[in-house]
Enzyme design. Structure first.
Site, PDB file in Angstrom:
ATOM      1  N   LYS A   1     -36.456 -13.266   7.334  1.00 40.42           N
ATOM      2  CA  LYS A   1     -36.547 -13.804   6.083  1.00 40.42           C
ATOM      3  C   LYS A   1     -35.258 -13.912   5.051  1.00 40.42           C
ATOM      4  O   LYS A   1     -34.087 -13.609   5.759  1.00 40.42           O
ATOM      5  CB  LYS A   1     -37.391 -12.633   5.180  1.00 40.42           C
ATOM      6  CG  LYS A   1     -38.716 -12.251   5.923  1.00 40.42           C
ATOM      7  CD  LYS A   1     -39.770 -13.205   6.068  1.00 40.42           C
ATOM      8  CE  LYS A   1     -40.912 -12.741   6.435  1.00 40.42           C
ATOM      9  NZ  LYS A   1     -41.778 -13.474   7.588  1.00 40.42           N
TER      10      LYS A   1
HETATM   11  C1  LIG Z   1     -43.016 -12.293   7.872  1.00 36.77           C
HETATM   12  C2  LIG Z   1     -44.390 -12.276   7.195  1.00 36.77           C
HETATM   13  C3  LIG Z   1     -45.330 -11.667   7.153  1.00 36.77           C
HETATM   14  C4  LIG Z   1     -45.257 -10.249   7.723  1.00 36.77           C
HETATM   15  O1  LIG Z   1     -44.254  -9.538   7.406  1.00 36.77           O
HETATM   16  P1  LIG Z   1     -43.322  -8.345   8.285  1.00 36.77           P
HETATM   17  O2  LIG Z   1     -42.499  -7.816   7.420  1.00 36.77           O
HETATM   18  O3  LIG Z   1     -43.037  -8.996   9.628  1.00 36.77           O
HETATM   19  O4  LIG Z   1     -44.910  -7.396   8.615  1.00 36.77           O
HETATM   20  C5  LIG Z   1     -46.620 -11.939   6.495  1.00 36.77           C
HETATM   21  N1  LIG Z   1     -46.816 -13.076   6.020  1.00 36.77           N
HETATM   22  C6  LIG Z   1     -45.922 -14.228   6.099  1.00 36.77           C
HETATM   23  C7  LIG Z   1     -46.234 -15.434   5.720  1.00 36.77           C
HETATM   24  C8  LIG Z   1     -44.761 -13.699   6.643  1.00 36.77           C
HETATM   25  O5  LIG Z   1     -43.816 -14.767   6.757  1.00 36.77           O
END
Ligand SMILES: *Cc1c(COP(=O)(O)O)cnc(C)c1O
Length: 375
Positions: A184
């Site tokens: 992210k």
């Molecule tokens: C990354 C992501 C998640 C999950 O997040 P984690 O921290 O990996 O559990 C959920 N929804 C979307 C759209 C994502 O990009």
């Protein structure tokens, strides 16, 4: 000369953050403690003073959002088939039923007309996803939620720093869930945070994240709800605090690189190469990803293979959720969400991250053009 491998994403971690992690480890307190509290306060200030609680993943964050909203067996939650599978897995995890509505080809987000059409008397909540950081029409979303008395748990996992009509995502609305997974825009290695509406909800979220425990005095303890083990560590929070300092700078960098992608692809690239570019939105999205949809003349596998031969990493986000075996077993099948299926088959994520250069962008665009070849 062989060029160095260019990944599709990479975190930028500075030495101060690495030192801060060392400090936590030397302090004798590595689990949730002062750094978590400081990170939550920092995030709360960023989201206009709304309560914020952190967790050990964005997935846990969304699941706890659903639990705090009281979503459970018998309830339907409407979401998009075009997301990481976590989004709908958490709906199943709390015992509720995921209901999908197809996406809009331009934003690649849930189509709000179809979302509204999918509402039934059992619908309790909406979980829109802001693909690549691009929000849905937030005015329309909340008008629908209000009209039908629905909760909203925004899957803003990718959208930290995005905005709608000049208002920051997370600073308004119902519950808003962010992820700090390593890909992210800012990371805690793994982690997430939930923006809530009031102290009561925040207290409940704290219980769900740690075995349902509430404490008082030196030894007062009770458990009145079933919680799990979802707390963030001080090690992760120290990374998050170090990253947060660079959030605006990272997002500005991504935006400049996205601009350069458009400039390099040029006006006629859609007609000449049969690709679909993302929306050229420079006010709302945080440019979490730069995704293009490939023409039907090449398979994604072959495209990825040929880009790999040019030392360029390509991601794909996402395969349509409803076509996974777990979801087919619940009655979903091909043809139900044709836009998500077409885009899910041909979408690719080009390299975009804060430490990338404009030269890297030029290299990617040249490679894409040479793999696809002009019509
Ligand atoms: C990354 C992501 C998640 C999950 O997040 P984690 O921290 O990996 O559990 C959920 N929804 C979307 C759209 C994502 O990009």
């Amino acid at each position: 000369m062989t060029l160095a491998f260019l990944p599709f994403t990479k975190p930028s971690i500075d030495e101060a953050t690495i030192a801060a992690v060392g400090d936590v480890m030397r302090s004798g307190w590595m689990t949730s403690g002062p750094r978590v509290k400081e990170f939550e306060e920092t995030l709360s200030a960023y989201f206009d003073g709304r309560p914020v609680r952190t967790f050990n993943s964005g997935t846990a964050t969304m699941e706890i959002g659903l639990r705090v909203a009281g979503i459970g067996p018998g309830d339907e939650v409407i979401t998009t088939p075009n997301s990481w599978v976590a989004t709908s897995n958490v709906i199943i995890a709390v015992g509720a039923t995921p209901v999908f509505a197809d996406i809009d080809a331009a934003t690649r987000n849930i189509d709000l007309d179809l979302l509204e059409a999918a509402i039934t008397p059992r619908t309790k909540a909406l979980m829109p996803v802001f693909m690549a950081g691009m929000p849905v029409d937030m005015d329309r979303l909340y008008a629908i939620a209000k009209k039908h008395h629905l909760r909203v748990i925004e899957d803003a996992a990718q959208a930290i720093g995005s905005s709608w009509n000049g208002k920051r995502i997370g600073s308004f609305g119902d519950m808003v869930s962010f992820s700090f997974q390593v890909n992210k825009n800012i990371t805690t290695s793994e982690g997430g945070c939930l923006v809530l509406n009031n102290a009561e909800e925040a207290k409940l979220a704290e219980k769900y994240r740690l075995q349902g425990v509430s404490r008082s005095g030196h030894d007062g303890i009770d458990v009145d709800v079933l919680g799990g083990k979802f707390n963030m560590t001080d090690i992760a929070a120290a990374i998050g605090l170090g990253q947060f300092k660079h959030l605006d700078e990272f997002n500005a960098k991504r935006q400049a690189l996205a601009h350069h992608y458009f400039a390099q692809f040029g006006e006629n690239v859609e007609a000449d190469y049969g690709i679909e570019l993302p929306l050229a939105n420079f006010t709302d999205t945080n440019w979490h990803m730069f995704q293009i949809v490939l023409p039907a003349s090449i398979t994604r596998h072959d495209f990825m293979e040929q880009m790999m031969q040019k030392q360029i990493g390509i991601g794909f986000h996402y395969a349509p959720i409803h076509l996974f075996s777990l979801y087919r077993a619940r009655g979903f099948k091909e043809g139900m969400f044709p836009v998500a299926e077409r885009i899910g088959r041909q979408i690719v994520t080009l390299p975009l991250f804060a430490s990338m250069t404009t030269t890297d962008v030029e290299r990617v665009v040249d490679a894409v053009k040479s793999v696809l070849q002009k019509k």
